[in-house]
Design a protein around this motif. Structure first.
Motif, PDB file in Angstrom:
ATOM      1  N   SER A 118       0.828  -1.198   0.000  1.00 39.05           N
ATOM      2  CA  SER A 118       0.000   0.000   0.000  1.00 39.05           C
ATOM      3  C   SER A 118       0.866   1.252   0.000  1.00 39.05           C
ATOM      4  CB  SER A 118      -0.915  -0.010   1.229  1.00 39.05           C
ATOM      5  OG  SER A 118      -1.599   1.210   1.351  1.00 39.05           O
ATOM      6  N   SER A 125       0.492   3.351  -3.349  1.00 40.73           N
ATOM      7  CA  SER A 125      -0.506   4.400  -3.163  1.00 40.73           C
ATOM      8  C   SER A 125      -0.003   5.615  -2.407  1.00 40.73           C
ATOM      9  CB  SER A 125      -1.725   3.821  -2.418  1.00 40.73           C
ATOM     10  OG  SER A 125      -2.245   2.698  -3.087  1.00 40.73           O
ATOM     11  N   ARG A 147      -5.075  13.065  -7.528  1.00 42.79           N
ATOM     12  CA  ARG A 147      -6.450  13.296  -7.066  1.00 42.79           C
ATOM     13  C   ARG A 147      -6.714  14.771  -6.824  1.00 42.79           C
ATOM     14  NH1 ARG A 147      -5.842   8.121  -2.993  1.00 42.79           N
ATOM     15  NH2 ARG A 147      -6.572   6.522  -4.461  1.00 42.79           N
ATOM     16  N   TYR A 149     -12.032  11.612  -2.958  1.00 38.84           N
ATOM     17  CA  TYR A 149     -11.000  10.819  -3.628  1.00 38.84           C
ATOM     18  C   TYR A 149      -9.911  10.251  -2.710  1.00 38.84           C
ATOM     19  CZ  TYR A 149     -13.096  13.511  -7.436  1.00 38.84           C
ATOM     20  OH  TYR A 149     -13.974  14.093  -8.301  1.00 38.84           O
ATOM     21  N   HIS A 150      -9.478  11.007  -1.725  1.00 38.09           N
ATOM     22  CA  HIS A 150      -8.271  10.645  -0.962  1.00 38.09           C
ATOM     23  C   HIS A 150      -8.615  10.519   0.518  1.00 38.09           C
ATOM     24  CE1 HIS A 150      -3.938  10.102  -0.924  1.00 38.09           C
ATOM     25  NE2 HIS A 150      -3.816  10.954   0.085  1.00 38.09           N
ATOM     26  N   PRO A 151      -8.822   9.318   1.027  1.00 41.71           N
ATOM     27  CA  PRO A 151      -9.273   9.134   2.420  1.00 41.71           C
ATOM     28  C   PRO A 151      -8.144   9.268   3.437  1.00 41.71           C
ATOM     29  CG  PRO A 151      -8.995   7.003   1.392  1.00 41.71           C
ATOM     30  CD  PRO A 151      -8.674   8.024   0.326  1.00 41.71           C
ATOM     31  N   HIS A 152      -7.566  10.469   3.526  1.00 41.74           N
ATOM     32  CA  HIS A 152      -6.494  10.713   4.495  1.00 41.74           C
ATOM     33  C   HIS A 152      -6.744  12.054   5.175  1.00 41.74           C
ATOM     34  CE1 HIS A 152      -3.956   7.269   3.365  1.00 41.74           C
ATOM     35  NE2 HIS A 152      -4.389   7.495   2.140  1.00 41.74           N
ATOM     36  N   THR A 159     -13.708   5.376  -6.783  1.00 44.25           N
ATOM     37  CA  THR A 159     -13.022   5.930  -5.630  1.00 44.25           C
ATOM     38  C   THR A 159     -13.181   4.996  -4.438  1.00 44.25           C
ATOM     39  OG1 THR A 159     -14.988   7.213  -5.100  1.00 44.25           O
ATOM     40  CG2 THR A 159     -13.282   8.298  -6.416  1.00 44.25           C
ATOM     41  N   TYR A 160     -12.596   5.384  -3.302  1.00 44.17           N
ATOM     42  CA  TYR A 160     -12.572   4.489  -2.143  1.00 44.17           C
ATOM     43  C   TYR A 160     -13.955   4.130  -1.638  1.00 44.17           C
ATOM     44  CZ  TYR A 160     -13.485   8.613   0.781  1.00 44.17           C
ATOM     45  OH  TYR A 160     -14.040   9.724   1.351  1.00 44.17           O
ATOM     46  N   ASP A 161     -14.979   5.010  -1.844  1.00 46.25           N
ATOM     47  CA  ASP A 161     -16.331   4.692  -1.382  1.00 46.25           C
ATOM     48  C   ASP A 161     -17.241   4.239  -2.506  1.00 46.25           C
ATOM     49  OD1 ASP A 161     -16.608   7.030  -2.730  1.00 46.25           O
ATOM     50  OD2 ASP A 161     -17.465   8.185  -1.066  1.00 46.25           O
TER      51      ASP A 161
END
Length: 738
Positions: free
Chosen positions: A29, A33, A49, A79-82, A150-152
């Protein structure tokens, strides 16, 4: 109702297996990523993103600015789960013209400075895309790249950007993953485009040929790259290396023969404020004896003023002392470790990186052309339907007014397709005028010509590469000229070595270095010290003592074959206990010190191991001012260094533990800088006891320094190197060498 048998289920797994599986997932990861850029667009996921989110917000270069908080919110929400902090930091860096060679974001507000100042909070700053970012996104809505959920799963994001701009080499990249890292310096886009065009013309071009068009990095903060051309070529060929960067400086003349140095550019990624602090600290420690003062007179441009202590100092010598001791000179590593189109990481050469970008542009062109051809065919089909019904509009109107299923009737009457019939039914009444028919015929002719052109483009690879070359020339023209495209880093030859030591003020204080038996080292002022007057800790005593001067370099040679270099002036002084030597050098408790001596570059030494192998080494080749020292005498298992004596003379005397002695000419020993050495004397059992070098005409003062034996006393033991020797006389074994 079925029973859930998985609830409460426990599966036994070895901890090592569980840890390795989870750590591998984490490592992959991080690599895929987070840390490594894609070779095609040169972006990491967070940057890709961010740019895509800003495009979706319509933050084009011609549009107005929007709050960075709005941009960050869209990025992390869609887009970016951080965390928002890390995303904002990435956005800020893309807007800093001193951090990015070709900024992808145009910022409005406080976005930090080269001094290391932080940017203002995201609620106070605004941003939009630059023309460079627009070039990276060009054609993204034309099915030229793949999209993924995207992540969701609620949105789609591009896997890679079309990248008409060669971003990887132009802006570089840096990142640390798990078990691998990347470090790519920025380059000049005009030179990159020239190299890419040359590679299109000649796919078999070598790295050296490419470097004629693209000679090296081009850092946003300028500076001078002082690296050997062969080293640069080797770095780009292998994908690994480093570049030496020096600040740009000039001499400003003052009144009455005075002068000062003005630094106008500093190395890339060096914070100006920390650089000034470093110079000030070294001045306080009196490690910059030629520098009197440093002042920061910078405004929007860098201007560091350096004042010498004396106008008689050479400016080049003063700068050399600063280059050696401060970040006015730094190194930027090259490690072109990137993700390929197959998402496999690997270190690539310059040619591989350029070719990967060109292949991506070729794939984008094919997909854009195929997408455009499909759109043209659809429009031509609709226009054919319009032209078919324009010949009998009265019948079309009748069908629409009277038929229950107008669409089916139109298809049957005029032999239309479903798309054509649907388009006719959706036609506005104002389109029935004669002028509109003429416009449709003109559009049909233009699209027919475009269709043929697209067919030719998709069928002939040569035409596609001509189109790509034309696009690259446009990028070169747009971004390769003007203030943005002008080369900032000067490419210079490797600097000529300057003897700084000769220019420094010399303080030759006589000192005696004292090393105790338990490894405590110190210096005391003066020579001719009385050993009985020296004081040590309880249970400790004198081990070694050497007379030297404060500006000497002291070489310490250990039983593991390593040589350590210490500056005598830096050793603790006074009548105290001193400092443990093992805290100064990296030496294990299992090893001992054989000898220590002040280094003389013109002198040589005989080094020998316990098994009787030896060689001649110049003292200058034994110096290494680092904690780990320098491995000079290589050793095998169960072997240690035994002898380190001056090689002054023309013969070598060797005696083994078997009480056999051998004398042979010194020229039979090779001079080396590092190695195992050669056999001095053969032994059936035991090993080397001692060895000494002497001059035949002067004799040997060994083993008793007060008694000199003539060469006549040793003629019976004269032989060749590696002989076994003869039984030593009683005087040679009676007393060990002093």
């Amino acid at each position: 109702m079925p029973v859930d048998t998985t609830a409460g289920h426990i599966e036994d797994t070895k901890l090592a297996d569980a840890l390795s599986e989870r750590y591998l997932a984490y490592a992959m990861s991080t690599i895929m990523s987070r840390s490594l850029p894609d070779v095609r667009d040169g972006l990491k996921p967070v940057h890709r993103r961010m740019i895509y989110a800003m495009q979706q917000l319509k933050l084009d270069p011609s549009a107005g600015f929007k709050k960075c908080a709005r941009v960050v919110g869209d990025v992390i929400g869609k887009y970016h789960p951080h965390g928002d902090a890390s995303v904002y930091e990435a956005l800020v860096r893309l807007a800093q013209d001193f951090a990015v060679r070709y900024p992808l974001v145009e910022g409005q507000g406080n976005f930090g400075s080269i001094d290391g100042d932080n940017a203002a909070a995201m609620r106070y700053t605004e941003s939009r895309l630059t023309e460079v970012a627009k070039a990276l996104l060009e054609g993204i809505g034309e099915d030229c790249v793949d999209f993924r959920p995207t992540y969701d799963g609620e949105e789609q994001e591009p896997v890679v950007l079309p990248a008409a701009f060669p971003n990887l080499l132009a802006n570089g990249a840096a990142g640390i993953a798990v078990g691998m890292a990347t470090s790519i310096p920025p380059h000049n886009v005009g030179e990159i485009c020239a190299a890419a065009l040359a590679l299109i013309r000649k796919p078999a071009m070598t790295t050296v040929e490419l470097l004629k068009h693209m000679p090296g990095p081009d850092f946003p903060t300028g500076g001078s790259i002082v690296e050997d051309a062969d080293a640069i070529a080797r770095a780009y060929e292998t994908g690994r290396g480093s570049f030496r960067i020096r600040s740009k400086w000039e001499v400003e003349q003052g009144r009455f023969g005075t002068w000062q140095i003005v630094v106008t550019e500093i190395p890339y990624q060096v914070q100006k404020s920390r650089l000034i602090e470093q110079v000030a600290d070294l001045m306080e420690q009196k490690k910059l004896p030629l520098l009197a003062d440093i002042r920061d007179e910078s405004t929007t441009d860098i201007r560091l003023v350096l004042e010498p202590k004396s106008r008689g100092i050479e400016p080049a010598v003063l700068m050399e002392t600063l280059f050696r001791a401060t970040q006015l000179e730094s190194r930027f590593g090259l490690n072109m470790n990137v993700l390929g189109a197959d998402q496999v990481p690997g270190v690539r050469s310059l040619k591989d990186v350029l070719q990967a970008w060109l292949d991506h542009r070729h794939d984008v062109l094919q997909r854009r052309s195929a997408n455009r051809l499909a759109a043209v065919n659809r429009r031509l089909e609709i226009l054919d339907g319009f032209l078919a019904v324009y010949l009998n509009l009265d019948e079309v109107i009748r069908i629409v007014r009277e038929e229950d299923d107008a669409k089916a009737a139109l298809i049957a009457t005029f032999d239309l397709t479903e798309l054509q019939a649907e388009s006719v039914l959706n036609m506005r009444l104002r389109s029935l005028r004669r002028l509109e028919e003429m416009e449709i015929r003109d559009e049909h002719a233009k699209l027919s010509a475009e269709k043929q052109s697209l067919h030719d483009l998709l069928e002939h690879e040569g035409l596609r590469w001509k189109r790509i070359a034309a696009e690259i020339k446009d990028i070169q023209k747009t971004f390769g000229g003007g203030p943005l495209g002008k080369r900032r880093s000067l490419l210079a030859d490797a600097p000529v070595e300057i003897d700084v030591e000769a220019a420094l003020p010399v303080e030759r204080d006589p000192l005696t270095v004292i090393l105790s038996q338990k490894g405590w080292i110190r210096t005391v002022r003066g020579h001719g010290q009385d050993p009985e007057a020296l004081k040590f800790k309880e249970g400790d005593a004198l081990g070694l003592s050497v007379e030297c001067y404060s500006n000497d370099r002291l070489c310490v040679f250990a039983t593991d074959g390593r040589a350590f270099t210490l500056r005598v002036g830096d050793l603790p002084r006074g009548r105290g206990d001193g400092q443990p030597l093992r805290l100064i050098i990296d030496l294990s408790n299992d090893e001992d010190i054989i000898t220590m001596f002040p280094v003389e570059d013109t002198r040589k030494r005989l080094l020998a191991s316990s098994t009787g192998r030896g060689m001649i080494v110049a003292e200058s080749a034994m110096t290494a001012e680092k904690r780990t020292g320098k491995q000079v005498l290589n050793l095998k298992d169960r072997e240690s260094a035994q002898v380190c004596v001056p090689a002054i003379g023309d013969h070598v005397l060797v005696i083994g533990q078997n009480r056999r002695m051998l004398v042979f000419p010194l020229d039979q020993l090779p001079e080396m800088t590092r190695g195992l050495g050669v056999i001095l004397q053969k032994y059936k059992d035991g090993g080397l006891r001692d060895a000494v070098v002497f001059a035949a005409d002067a004799g040997v003062a060994w083993p008793d320094p007060a008694r000199t034996r003539s060469f006549a006393d040793l003629k019976d033991y004269l032989g060749k190197r590696s002989d076994m020797g003869r039984t030593a006389p009683a005087w040679a074994t009676r007393k060990p060498r002093a």
